[in-house]
Design a protein around this motif. Structure first.
Motif, PDB file in Angstrom:
ATOM      1  N   VAL A 199       0.861  -1.180   0.000  1.00 32.79           N
ATOM      2  CA  VAL A 199       0.000   0.000   0.000  1.00 32.79           C
ATOM      3  C   VAL A 199       0.897   1.229   0.000  1.00 32.79           C
ATOM      4  N   ILE A 200       0.690   2.139  -0.942  1.00 35.81           N
ATOM      5  CA  ILE A 200       1.479   3.368  -0.982  1.00 35.81           C
ATOM      6  C   ILE A 200       0.708   4.466  -0.273  1.00 35.81           C
ATOM      7  N   GLY A 201       1.299   5.020   0.780  1.00 38.98           N
ATOM      8  CA  GLY A 201       0.657   6.072   1.547  1.00 38.98           C
ATOM      9  C   GLY A 201       1.019   7.443   1.016  1.00 38.98           C
ATOM     10  N   LEU A 202       0.010   8.209   0.596  1.00 43.45           N
ATOM     11  CA  LEU A 202       0.213   9.551   0.051  1.00 43.45           C
ATOM     12  C   LEU A 202      -0.260  10.629   1.030  1.00 43.45           C
ATOM     13  N   GLY A 203      -0.324  10.282   2.316  1.00 41.51           N
ATOM     14  CA  GLY A 203      -0.814  11.215   3.311  1.00 41.51           C
ATOM     15  C   GLY A 203       0.191  12.287   3.695  1.00 41.51           C
ATOM     16  N   HIS A 204      -0.281  13.208   4.525  1.00 41.40           N
ATOM     17  CA  HIS A 204       0.564  14.301   5.023  1.00 41.40           C
ATOM     18  C   HIS A 204       1.169  13.831   6.339  1.00 41.40           C
ATOM     19  N   ALA A 205       2.292  13.109   6.256  1.00 36.86           N
ATOM     20  CA  ALA A 205       2.885  12.469   7.421  1.00 36.86           C
ATOM     21  C   ALA A 205       4.403  12.409   7.246  1.00 36.86           C
ATOM     22  N   PRO A 206       5.154  12.247   8.341  1.00 41.88           N
ATOM     23  CA  PRO A 206       6.617  12.330   8.268  1.00 41.88           C
ATOM     24  C   PRO A 206       7.292  11.326   7.344  1.00 41.88           C
ATOM     25  N   ILE A 207       6.748  10.101   7.220  1.00 36.38           N
ATOM     26  CA  ILE A 207       7.406   9.134   6.344  1.00 36.38           C
ATOM     27  C   ILE A 207       6.485   8.679   5.210  1.00 36.38           C
TER      28      ILE A 207
END
Length: 371
Positions: free
Chosen positions: A140-148
């Protein structure tokens, strides 16, 4: 309704996944990167994901894998509680670090391969990736606004602004794209799809979902008589509309759905029956009026109607009941062939509405050229 749509990555590659990839150029610092996106191939695209998950149980053979220890800089950055505590063999379900290779762009063609030597992700066991996800999903590729998250790490490593642009194709035979870095974004044969774009404020919920404000809805350029407090109510989230790549069709809170579909049916009955021009038929458009009357997200043509069965066409919206997660959830079907740029630095979304009105689409990036 058409089958559930899942948009997945083709070209996201750790050193273990593409063993024969050519070596990246030394000290290469691109200002824009690109990934191919296709329907039902191994990496699920998740806009609210805070990191990248990869299945490390099977076919993960690499000499560059590293599992950071607890209290390390990497674990602190990831705010992770699943780091190594002692030097034994790496296990699935932990924070991990490895090389990542990704294509840069040169106009509407791919450029040289770039390398991120210490990319942080989660090494996930198979059973986690099998819960509610399509078969054969490997990550799963995470495109959120998060540090990593993927956009944050790429922007930090290569030194460009934390921006990414999503362009999902409606075709099952062609690839869409995700761009990282600022525009312009070109489609073959050199069309700049990033100009002009409208923009609206972007808000991130505590759970990481992306929201935009919707002040009203129009059908066939006529205002739908809605209780606008439903659009701004925070009882189901932040109010307005949540954008989701894992929701197949746009979901409307029950009373909004009822009013919009009734109004749409009324307008449809009065539309003159002329010969349709593909992909635009005789159906009225639906406009989401955003933070100001001058900024709209127009949904029409192929983004509006779904062929449920031969000869049967339905409005591509779903009744979310009285307690949905948000008053409006804009689903993947309505995102197809729209360019959406998420500017995480300025907290705004820039959008094109359908690219087909410009005689192009999200499948026109020329991935066939060799970098």
């Amino acid at each position: 309704m058409a089958p559930l749509l899942h948009y997945l990555l083709v070209l996201l590659s750790f050193s273990s996944l593409v063993l024969a990839s050519p070596p990246p150029q030394a000290n290469f610092k691109p200002n824009k990167l690109v990934l191919q996106v296709h329907k039902d191939i191994p990496f699920l695209v998740n806009l609210k994901g805070k990191f990248l998950w990869a299945n490390c149980d099977q076919q993960y053979l690499t000499s560059t894998y590293h599992a950071p220890y607890c209290h390390s800089t990497q674990c602190s950055k990831a705010n992770s509680h699943t780091c190594h505590t002692c030097p034994y063999t790496a296990r699935p379900g932990e924070l991990a670090q490895d090389e990542l290779f990704i294509l840069s762009t040169q106009g509407s063609n791919p450029g040289p391969i770039a390398r991120v030597p210490q990319f942080l992700f989660t090494c996930a066991p198979s059973f986690l990736l099998q819960k509610g996800l399509p078969k054969n999903v490997r990550g799963v590729i995470g495109l959120g606004h998060a540090p990593i998250s993927v956009p944050t790490q790429l922007a930090s490593h290569f030194g460009f602004q934390p921006k990414f642009a999503l362009c999902l194709t409606s075709s099952t035979r062609s690839n869409g794209v995700i761009f990282f870095g600022d525009g312009p974004y070109y489609m073959h044969p050199g069309i700049d799809i990033s100009r002009p774009l409208s923009y609206t404020p972007l808000t991130v919920s505590q759970k990481g979902e992306y929201y935009i404000q919707v002040s009203s809805i129009k059908v066939n350029n006529k205002l739908v008589p809605l209780d606008t407090s439903l659009l701004s109510s925070k009882q189901h989230g932040l109010g307005g509309a949540m954008i989701s790549t894992t929701t197949p069709y746009t979901i409307l809170e029950h009373s909004i759905f009822t009013t919009v579909t009734q109004f749409f049916s009324k307008e449809l009955s009065g539309v003159p029956q002329t010969k349709p021009v593909a992909p635009f038929g005789v159906f009225p458009n639906i406009d989401l009026v955003l933070h100001t009357q001058n900024v709209i997200w127009r949904i029409f043509g192929a983004n509006l109607m779904v062929q449920a069965h031969p000869g049967v066409t339905c409005l591509g919206f779903v009744d979310g009941g009285s307690h949905p997660k948000a008053s409006i959830v804009i689903g993947a079907y309505q995102l197809e062939d729209n360019l959406l740029q998420f500017d995480l630095a300025k907290s705004r979304l820039e959008l094109s509405s359908s690219l087909k009105s410009r005689r192009t689409n999200c499948a026109n990036f020329n991935f066939t050229s060799s970098p």
